[in-house]
Each structure stands twice: as structure tokens, then as C-alpha cells.
Design a protein around this motif. Structure first.
Motif, PDB file in Angstrom:
ATOM      1  N   VAL A   1       0.843  -1.203   0.000  1.00 40.94           N
ATOM      2  CA  VAL A   1       0.000   0.000   0.000  1.00 40.94           C
ATOM      3  C   VAL A   1       0.874   1.247   0.000  1.00 40.94           C
ATOM      4  CG1 VAL A   1      -1.677   1.312   1.336  1.00 40.94           C
ATOM      5  CG2 VAL A   1      -1.905  -1.167   1.156  1.00 40.94           C
TER       6      VAL A   1
ATOM      7  N   PRO B   1      -4.033  -3.292  -6.000  1.00 43.11           N
ATOM      8  CA  PRO B   1      -3.413  -1.986  -5.756  1.00 43.11           C
ATOM      9  C   PRO B   1      -4.002  -0.880  -6.634  1.00 43.11           C
ATOM     10  CG  PRO B   1      -1.721  -3.683  -5.814  1.00 43.11           C
ATOM     11  CD  PRO B   1      -3.009  -4.325  -6.232  1.00 43.11           C
TER      12      PRO B   1
ATOM     13  N   LEU C   1      -7.202   0.238  -5.120  1.00 37.82           N
ATOM     14  CA  LEU C   1      -6.930   1.053  -3.946  1.00 37.82           C
ATOM     15  C   LEU C   1      -6.640   2.494  -4.350  1.00 37.82           C
ATOM     16  CD1 LEU C   1      -6.196   1.361  -0.860  1.00 37.82           C
ATOM     17  CD2 LEU C   1      -3.853   0.922  -1.562  1.00 37.82           C
TER      18      LEU C   1
END
Lengths: 362, 194
Positions: free
Chosen positions: B90, B181, B184
Motif C-alpha cells: 500500500v 493496488p 486502492l
């Protein structure tokens, strides 16, 4: 120092008068041997500890070196430099490290990790022969996550591993890959997984997807397969919401004798059955086995109609509180909560249960 | 200009406008196809474009790199995550998109840092030692100083009841692990945009 003291004592023994009697008595030999052995063991333990520490340090260093590169490659950068930094002797560690990333992400990046791992995976295959079952399990997990379908044959062989854990991870890997060609290999080994719950095994089979349904139906109908496994098939078909399995379950109901299997068939009919399946279900509302009565009442509650209300209401009087609970819920589902309201307001032994089921409806 | 493989200019424009919630023409946004590139670059380009647009809204000062905004200009995100691999994934992706990330391994430390200096966004793992993500979220929403901080719950608890609980407590978004990802980043950009 201790050995030195003992040697001095032995020297003293040579100097004494009764040399023959005191020379190397068995007790001293025993102590010497034990001490020597303990020194060897201590040295071995220290060596093992040092080796383990060195291995862990080496691995931490490698992971620290690779991490940035892996993150960059996952984000879309070129992988060449990273792959060139992996020494042949470190391929196993690299593949193992990549598994940690592959398990945490989904989407197109998963394919990037699989591609990164491709040249390292051959180093994992010998790991499946390791004497430690946990390491074999990890090897199967790496190949199953990063190496399918290329390593499918290796994973299939792991289904026969002496460790149930290794075999289960192999089965999970094959199921997760969703290749229907492996369903036969997995289902043929299913009986060894009797320590796992039937629902867990059903979820394993369900992972193969809807394409597995015809084979699962065939196995469900096959009387030569143990009822415990056919129960798993029924549960998996229920998970898959396989409408065609309802007719199979309907045909099996009058000829099966295993209560657990019958319950699974009733559960299947509850989810995918039709009202024309009800005749055989109704018969089981008066079965001698409480669990069968419970599942039959549940099915009637879903599939039944006005004509079933009185029979279901009788179920609330059942000696088994679980059957009574199922009957009360079925009454509510059939749209006759008023019967429960009356019961809840009375001094009937099932008044409390009726009140609880009414409460569930709000 | 966005790069894309297998996307039309119209599709790319629609996606960008959806992500940024702006009418492209009204902002003088021009979208075109440069050359076939990996999908990752397309998403990153969208991420970068979103971030740059947000920055241009805040300040008309020129100088931001079209590839990666300078750290001093980026917004701060607090990441509360006790799993080092997830945190690295992250953090790297957010930093790559130009955000400054403050990472904490437990809820109590994250809460304290958020109260001290409210960030643009909090990415909050639910299952953490000590104070879990739900509790951190509840305390953020109780406090006037932090009530307005945007949050994304980031967790392997993907059941309906867990997700409902997160939204009831006031989270702005919910991302289930294992995660993409790219997804996100898209969610983060949507939240920091406003």
C-alpha cells in the motif's frame, strides 16, 4: 576443565597401590563417555543455532534487497534487473517470498508475480520431497499459487502425500485453479480428508465452479460411493445452486438409508427443489430420525403451501426441540405466524420457542 | 494524454471523468491514446492525472512533475496496518502516486498521530493488535477535530455484517483483502479529490 580434572584423577589412579583394581573402573569410563557425548551435543546444538541464525539473516538481507524491486515491478516497472539479481541458489527463497505478495493481492498484479516467479519455480519442486511435511506443504502452496497450470502434475502427485495437510493444500490448489480436468483427481482422494468437515470439503469442490456440477451429480447418484462422500457432493451442489441436482436428490430420497445423506438431499431440495418434489419430502416429516424430520420440515416450509400448514403445525409439538424449532420457522415461512402468536401467548411447553421464532421475523 | 491498451479514447475519457467526477471539456481536459502500453501504466496515468488535477485545484503554482508530484506538494495519508507485506504494498503504491505516507503498526499510535495532525485520508486495517480499526474509526468520528477525516477500511473481514458495521461507523469506503493496488489508488483518489 572437567575432562582435565578427570584425567588428573586417572593419573592419580595409576600412582596408587591397587593399580589393577582401580585402573579405569567402569564408572569413570561411563562418566567420560557421557561427558564427551554431552560436549558433542552442545557443540551440535550451537552449530545448528548459528546455522539457523545465519540462514535467517541471509534471508532477511535478500528480502530487503528484493522488496523494493518487487514493489516496483508490481507497479509496472521492468522486471529484468530484479530477476538478474536472484542467484540460482536463492531461487527457492525468492519464490517463497513472492508467495507472500501473491496471497495479499488480486487482479492483474497477480499475473505479474506469477511471471516473476516462473524461472524460480523449478527450484521448488525438489522441496516437495523434504522430510518435513510443513515444508512440503509450503512447496505445494508456492507451486499451486504461482505455478498453475504448469505444475499441475506435481500438485496432483502431492494429493498422495503421506501428510493429510500437504494433500489438502494440493487439493485446494487444484480446486482454486478451477480446471475441471482435476476434479476427478481431487474427488478420488476425498475419502482421506475425513478429519475435515463435510462443509469444508463441499466448499473445496464448489471452488471448481459450475462446470463441476455434472460430475458431482454423477457421483451423488452413484450408490457404490460411500454415503459420507455423496453427502459432500450434495452439499457442494447446494452451494453451486445446481437446479438439475434437485431431480437427482428427489430420485434418491426413497432409496437412501444414511440419515446424514438424506439430510443433505433435503437441504439440496430446500434450496433448488420445486413443489413437485414435495411428495417424498412430506413423507420424511414423520421419519424416526429427528435430524431428518428437521430438514424435511425446513424444506416444506420453503417449498410447501396451504395444504401443509396443519402437518407442519404438528411438528411444533415434536419431542425434539430442534424439530419443533424447524417446524415453527416453517409455519412462519408458510405465512401462518398467527398460530405461533397463539402458541406464544399460551402455557404450552413450546410457547417460549414460538415467541423466539416470532422475534426472528422482526 | 493517457496511455492505454485496448481502450478507445472515448472509453479512456469516460473512465477518467468517472474517476475524477468532472466533465472533461469543462476543465479543458484532453484525452487521447498515445501508444499501446501495459495496463498498469494506464491506471497509473489515471492516478497521476487525478492527483495532478487535485493539486492544480489547490494551487496554480507551476512546477509539479507530470510523472510524479514533489513530496512537498503531496497530500498526507495515514496508513494503519500491522502486516508488513500489505503495508509495503500500500505504502509503495501511494508514494508512487505522489502521496506522503505515515505508517503505524497499531491503532492507538495511528489515532494519536491523526489527532495531532489530521491527514487527508486514513487507510485503516481492521484487525490490528490492541485497538482495532473499528474502534479507531469510532473514536475518529467522536472527535470534532477528526470527524471530517476521510477513511478507507482495509481488511480481510469481507462479510456483509463487517462491511455494514464499517459504514455504520462512518467509513467513506471499504476495501477487502486480498486487494488490487490499482483499485486502492482509484478509491483513494476519489476520496482525496473532494
Amino acid at each position: 576443565m572437567l575432562l582435565g580434572t578427570l584425567a588428573a584423577a586417572l593419573q592419580g589412579a595409576f600412582d596408587g597401590d591397587a593399580l589393577q583394581q582401580r585402573l579405569f573402573p567402569p564408572l569413570i569410563w561411563t562418566v567420560l563417555i557421557l561427558l564427551s557425548a554431552s560436549y558433542v551435543f552442545v557443540a551440535y546444538a550451537v552449530w545448528l543455532r548459528l546455522r539457523g541464525t545465519a540462514k535467517r539473516r541471509h534471508r532477511r538481507e535478500l528480502e530487503a534487497r528484493w522488496q523494493r524491486g518487487i514493489l516496483e515491478v508490481i507497479a509496472g516497472e521492468d522486471a529484468q534487473a530484479l530477476l538478474e539479481s536472484v542467484q540460482p541458489k536463492d531461487h527457492l527463497i525468492f519464490a517463497d517470498f513472492l508467495l507472500d505478495y501473491a496471497r495479499r493481492i488480486k487482479g492483474p498484479e497477480t499475473e505479474i508475480i506469477r511471471e516473476l516467479a516462473r524461472s524460480s519455480l523449478p527450484a521448488v519442486v525438489p522441496y516437495l520431497a523434504h522430510r518435513d511435511s510443513y515444508r512440503r506443504a509450503r512447496g505445494v502452496q508456492i507451486l499451486g499459487t504461482l505455478g498453475m497450470p504448469t505444475y499441475a502434475d506435481v500438485i496432483i502427485r502431492a494429493l498422495a502425500d503421506e501428510s493429510d495437510l500437504v494433500a489438502m493444500i494440493a487439493a485446494r490448489s487444484l480446486a482454486r485453479a478451477g480446471d475441471i480436468r482435476h476434479l476427478g483427481a481431487v474427488s478420488a482422494r476425498l475419502s482421506r480428508f475425513d478429519m475435515w468437515s463435510p462443509r469444508y470439503l463441499a466448499s473445496l469442490l464448489e471452488s471448481f465452479g459450475a462446470e463441476a456440477a455434472p460430475e458431482l451429480r454423477r457421483m451423488l447418484a452413484d450408490g457404490s460411493i460411500p454415503p459420507s462422500l455423496r453427502r459432500v457432493m450434495a452439499l457442494a451442489l447446494t452451494e453451486l445452486l445446481d437446479l438439475r441436482a434437485a431431480d437427482v436428490a428427489f430420485d434418491l430420497l426413497p432409496i437412501e438409508h444414511d440419515a446424514d445423506l438424506i439430510c443433505a438431499l433435503l437441504g439440496l431440495l430446500t434450496v433448488v427443489g420445486r413443489p413437485d418434489h414435495l411428495d417424498r419430502v412430506r413423507e420424511l416429516m414423520t421419519s424416526d430420525v429427528p435430524s431428518v424430520r428437521m430438514h424435511a420440515l425446513r424444506a416444506v416450509g420453503v417449498l410447501g403451501g396451504e395444504g401443509d400448514v396443519d402437518a407442519v403445525a404438528k411438528g411444533v409439538e415434536d419431542s425434539s426441540p430442534w424439530v419443533a424449532l424447524s417446524a415453527a420457522r416453517a409455519l412462519r415461512q408458510l405465512g401462518h405466524s398467527e398460530r405461533l402468536t397463539v402458541l406464544a401467548g399460551s402455557g404450552h411447553p413450546r410457547a417460549l420457542l414460538a415467541g423466539e421464532v416470532l422475534g426472528e421475523g422482526h | 494524454v493517457l496511455v492505454s491498451e485496448g481502450r478507445t479514447a472515448e472509453g479512456a475519457a469516460a473512465l477518467l471523468r468517472a474517476l475524477l467526477a468532472v466533465p472533461g471539456e469543462a476543465h479543458g481536459l484532453h484525452v487521447g491514446i498515445a501508444e499501446p502500453r501495459p495496463e498498469a501504466e494506464f491506471t497509473d496515468a489515471v492516478s497521476q492525472a487525478g492527483l495532478l488535477l487535485n493539486q492544480s485545484r489547490r494551487s496554480s503554482e507551476p512546477g509539479a512533475s507530470p510523472e510524479r508530484p514533489r513530496a512537498s506538494e503531496s497530500r498526507t495519508i495515514v496508513l494503519a496496518e500491522d502486516d508488513p507485506i500489505s503495508a509495503a504494498l500500500v505504502r509503495h503504491r501511494l508514494e508512487r502516486s505522489g502521496f506522503k505516507v505515515r505508517h503505524f503498526e497499531n491503532g492507538a499510535e495511528a489515532l494519536s498521530a491523526i489527532r495531532e495532525e489530521p491527514p487527508s485520508l486514513v487507510v485503516l486495517d481492521v484487525q490490528m493488535p490492541g485497538m482495532d480499526g473499528f474502534e479507531v474509526l469510532a473514536r475518529l468520528k467522536e472527535d470534532d477535530r477528526t470527524r471530517g477525516v476521510r477513511t478507507i477500511l482495509f481488511t480481510s473481514l469481507g462479510s456483509e455484517s463487517d462491511i455494514s458495521r464499517g459504514f455504520e461507523l462512518g467509513t467513506d469506503d471499504y476495501l477487502v483483502k486480498p486487494f488490487s493496488p490499482r483499485e486502492l489508488i482509484a478509491r483513494v483518489l476519489r476520496l482525496v479529490r473532494d
